[in-house]
Design an enzyme around this catalytic site. Structure first.
Site, PDB file in Angstrom:
ATOM      1  N   TYR A 144       0.859  -1.181   0.000  1.00  0.00           N
ATOM      2  CA  TYR A 144       0.000   0.000   0.000  1.00  0.00           C
ATOM      3  C   TYR A 144       0.898   1.235   0.000  1.00  0.00           C
ATOM      4  O   TYR A 144       1.862   1.308   0.761  1.00  0.00           O
ATOM      5  CB  TYR A 144      -0.890   0.005   1.238  1.00  0.00           C
ATOM      6  CG  TYR A 144      -1.731   1.253   1.435  1.00  0.00           C
ATOM      7  CD1 TYR A 144      -1.464   2.139   2.478  1.00  0.00           C
ATOM      8  CD2 TYR A 144      -2.803   1.544   0.596  1.00  0.00           C
ATOM      9  CE1 TYR A 144      -2.233   3.284   2.667  1.00  0.00           C
ATOM     10  CE2 TYR A 144      -3.582   2.690   0.783  1.00  0.00           C
ATOM     11  CZ  TYR A 144      -3.280   3.556   1.826  1.00  0.00           C
ATOM     12  OH  TYR A 144      -4.050   4.690   2.003  1.00  0.00           O
ATOM     13  N   ASP A 239       9.322   2.838  -1.214  1.00  0.00           N
ATOM     14  CA  ASP A 239       8.357   3.508  -0.355  1.00  0.00           C
ATOM     15  C   ASP A 239       8.727   3.168   1.095  1.00  0.00           C
ATOM     16  O   ASP A 239       8.353   2.113   1.607  1.00  0.00           O
ATOM     17  CB  ASP A 239       6.932   3.045  -0.693  1.00  0.00           C
ATOM     18  CG  ASP A 239       5.928   3.656   0.257  1.00  0.00           C
ATOM     19  OD1 ASP A 239       4.707   3.461   0.043  1.00  0.00           O
ATOM     20  OD2 ASP A 239       6.338   4.318   1.239  1.00  0.00           O
ATOM     21  N   LYS A 267       5.464   9.259   8.383  1.00  0.00           N
ATOM     22  CA  LYS A 267       5.368   8.714   9.744  1.00  0.00           C
ATOM     23  C   LYS A 267       6.466   9.251  10.671  1.00  0.00           C
ATOM     24  O   LYS A 267       6.397  10.372  11.153  1.00  0.00           O
ATOM     25  CB  LYS A 267       5.341   7.190   9.690  1.00  0.00           C
ATOM     26  CG  LYS A 267       4.097   6.651   8.923  1.00  0.00           C
ATOM     27  CD  LYS A 267       4.077   5.151   8.832  1.00  0.00           C
ATOM     28  CE  LYS A 267       3.022   4.658   7.877  1.00  0.00           C
ATOM     29  NZ  LYS A 267       1.660   4.708   8.417  1.00  0.00           N
TER      30      LYS A 267
HETATM   31  P1  KE4 Z   1      -0.383   8.441   4.517  1.00  0.00           P
HETATM   32  O1  KE4 Z   1      -0.996   9.110   3.300  1.00  0.00           O
HETATM   33  O2  KE4 Z   1      -1.406   7.625   5.288  1.00  0.00           O
HETATM   34  O3  KE4 Z   1       0.405   9.390   5.401  1.00  0.00           O
HETATM   35  O4  KE4 Z   1       0.720   7.393   3.993  1.00  0.00           O
HETATM   36  C1  KE4 Z   1       0.323   6.423   3.062  1.00  0.00           C
HETATM   37  C2  KE4 Z   1       1.302   5.270   3.122  1.00  0.00           C
HETATM   38  C3  KE4 Z   1       2.269   5.160   2.149  1.00  0.00           C
HETATM   39  N1  KE4 Z   1       3.173   4.155   2.159  1.00  0.00           N
HETATM   40  C4  KE4 Z   1       3.153   3.213   3.138  1.00  0.00           C
HETATM   41  C5  KE4 Z   1       4.153   2.109   3.112  1.00  0.00           C
HETATM   42  C6  KE4 Z   1       2.182   3.279   4.167  1.00  0.00           C
HETATM   43  O5  KE4 Z   1       2.171   2.325   5.131  1.00  0.00           O
HETATM   44  C7  KE4 Z   1       1.236   4.322   4.172  1.00  0.00           C
HETATM   45  C8  KE4 Z   1       0.155   4.435   5.227  1.00  0.00           C
HETATM   46  N2  KE4 Z   1       0.102   3.385   6.188  1.00  0.00           N
HETATM   47  C9  KE4 Z   1      -1.181   3.153   6.797  1.00  0.00           C
HETATM   48  C10 KE4 Z   1      -1.141   1.943   7.715  1.00  0.00           C
HETATM   49  N3  KE4 Z   1      -0.498   0.833   7.221  1.00  0.00           N
HETATM   50  C11 KE4 Z   1      -1.672   4.351   7.540  1.00  0.00           C
HETATM   51  C12 KE4 Z   1      -2.836   4.102   8.457  1.00  0.00           C
HETATM   52  C13 KE4 Z   1      -4.125   4.513   7.835  1.00  0.00           C
HETATM   53  O6  KE4 Z   1      -4.301   4.342   6.623  1.00  0.00           O
HETATM   54  O7  KE4 Z   1      -4.954   5.012   8.619  1.00  0.00           O
END
Ligand code: KE4
Length: 431
Positions: A144, A239, A267
């Protein structure tokens, strides 16, 4: 366990927020029950609206690597607050965090700050398409990268397949340019390059997958992607929104000694405030406006409060022994989970890397999303709810990773493993 106040708050939230949450996984859809509305958090613990206390292994999905309300971060934020909250003009704090990032990541000479991981990956893809003049991208099933349209593709099959929209509202035309292959399947990537040769602009990968549960790269997988991208003139994008500063100071790229062309971060680099970034060699990043023609912008990009929290978080992580401590905690947890499950003959495999860990109710090994999906979801749900009842807050989905922090103490681990044994024993008895 009292949940009356969370229940009330959830009912009220659902009237004005879709699903009552601002990000879907928070609604406990995979595990059932009432999502706990957090009142406050400190160190390794969160406290919900009903006054229940939990040892926290979500850590806001990764950012809270120092623990919640870490004193150095609060001090840095109080100092920044006095100077104002947002200017829409350059500040030294942005340069300072950019210097810390470039100093830590071997492949990054320049970095652009944005406000979310989604923005970081979306921008990195645009840059890759611009510099290669190509339109296709290749991603991996179960990885993701945020919710940009071309990355929201449905699960594929065992080979490299053209993406199908993974959500209503994503036009077929947007996902037809996305090729999807199974994680760890270098042969499928080779096949994709042989089929779409000079059409593929980039390969984007979570170097350690954390969004299908935690799945590590097989030996040779990441170096193999590097070699294939070099052979076919595509960019390799790591990523590291989750793994950056989580698995090692220099991220997975330093741990596995593979240099991507572009890196996405998030993060941890925001220290709990909205900040993310993408970066790479100067010759690539100079293509970004205003220096180059590739456009990307953001009102709150480089927000001084987020920069202060991020920089202070990295400063604390840079202290000697931080990653040894994080690694030992996560390893102890993963090992304890495995041993407790073996005691009651429940199939469970687990792993850890740096400050992240994962487990599947599956005999293992799990190398890709197809195998991750075979894990026992019902058992996960019972485990999650049993642990929550015993004061341990895990990610409310089997397809997530877990995170420890420098605030987790040996007593927290002991309590967690005691709750684990009790919960697994009750699951075994009910079988
Ligand atoms: P954000 O747009 O949520 O800041 O980041 C997206 C993203 C991009 N790449 C990786 C590897 C990620 O894990 C994420 C977002 N992670 C999720 C949980 N696995 C965020 C939690 C959520 O979606 O509420």
């Amino acid at each position: 366990m009292a949940t009356r106040r969370s229940r009330q708050l959830f009912r009220r939230a659902r009237r004005v927020i879709p699903g009552g949450v601002n990000s879907p996984v928070r609604a406990f859809g995979s595990v059932g029950g009432v999502p706990r509305f957090v009142d406050h958090a400190r160190g390794a613990r969160i406290f919900d609206a009903d006054g229940n206390e939990y040892i926290d292994y979500v850590g806001s999905w990764g950012p809270m690597i120092l623990g919640h309300a870490a004193p150095p971060v609060l001090r840095a934020l109080r100092a920044a607050l006095k100077r104002g909250t947002s200017f829409g003009a350059p500040t030294e704090s942005e340069t300072h965090l950019a210097e810390l990032i470039c100093g830590a990541l071997p492949s990054v000479e320049q970095v652009r700050m944005v406000s979310s991981g989604t923005e970081a990956t979306m921008s990195a893809l645009r840059l890759a398409r611009a510099v290669t003049g190509r339109s296709r991208i290749l991603k991996f099933e179960g990885c993701y990268h945020g919710h940009a349209d071309s990355l929201l593709v449905g699960a594929g099959s065992g080979v490299a397949t053209l993406g199908i929209p993974g959500s209503p509202g994503v036009p077929q035309a947007f996902t037809e340019l996305t090729v999807q292959a199974p994680f760890n399947a270098l042969d499928a990537v080779q096949g994709a390059f042989e089929r779409w040769r000079d059409e593929i602009a980039c390969v984007i990968v979570e170097p350690v997958a954390g969004n299908m549960g935690m799945v590590a790269p097989e030996p040779g997988f990441l170096p193999g992607l590097r070699e294939l991208c070099d052979r076919y003139g595509a960019l390799l994008i790591f990523d590291e929104v989750m793994t950056g500063f989580r698995v090692a100071w220099g991220g997975a790229q330093r741990l596995f000694d593979v240099k991507p062309d572009l890196t996405c971060l998030g993060k941890v680099v925001g220290g709990g405030l909205p900040a993310a970034a993408y970066g790479g060699r100067r010759e690539l990043m100079e293509q970004m406006a205003p220096e180059g023609p590739v456009y990307q912008a953001g009102t709150l990009s480089g927000n001084p409060l987020a920069m202060a929290a991020g920089a202070e978080t990295l400063r604390e992580l840079a202290r000697p022994g931080s990653y040894e401590k994080l690694g030992a905690l996560a390893d102890q947890l993963a090992t304890g989970l495995r041993e407790a499950a073996a005691e009651v003959e429940i199939p469970l495999c687990s792993q850890s890397l740096g400050g992240m860990f994962g487990f599947f109710f599956h005999a293992g090994p799990v190398h890709d999303f197809e195998q991750a999906r075979q894990a026992d979801a019902a058992c996960f749900q019972r485990f999650f709810r049993g642990m929550l009842k015993r004061g341990v807050y895990l990610a409310p989905s089997p397809f997530e990773a877990g995170f420890v922090s420098l605030a987790h103490r040996p007593a927290d681990l002991r309590a967690t493993l005691a709750a684990t044994r009790a919960t697994l024993a009750s699951i075994a008895r009910a079988r």
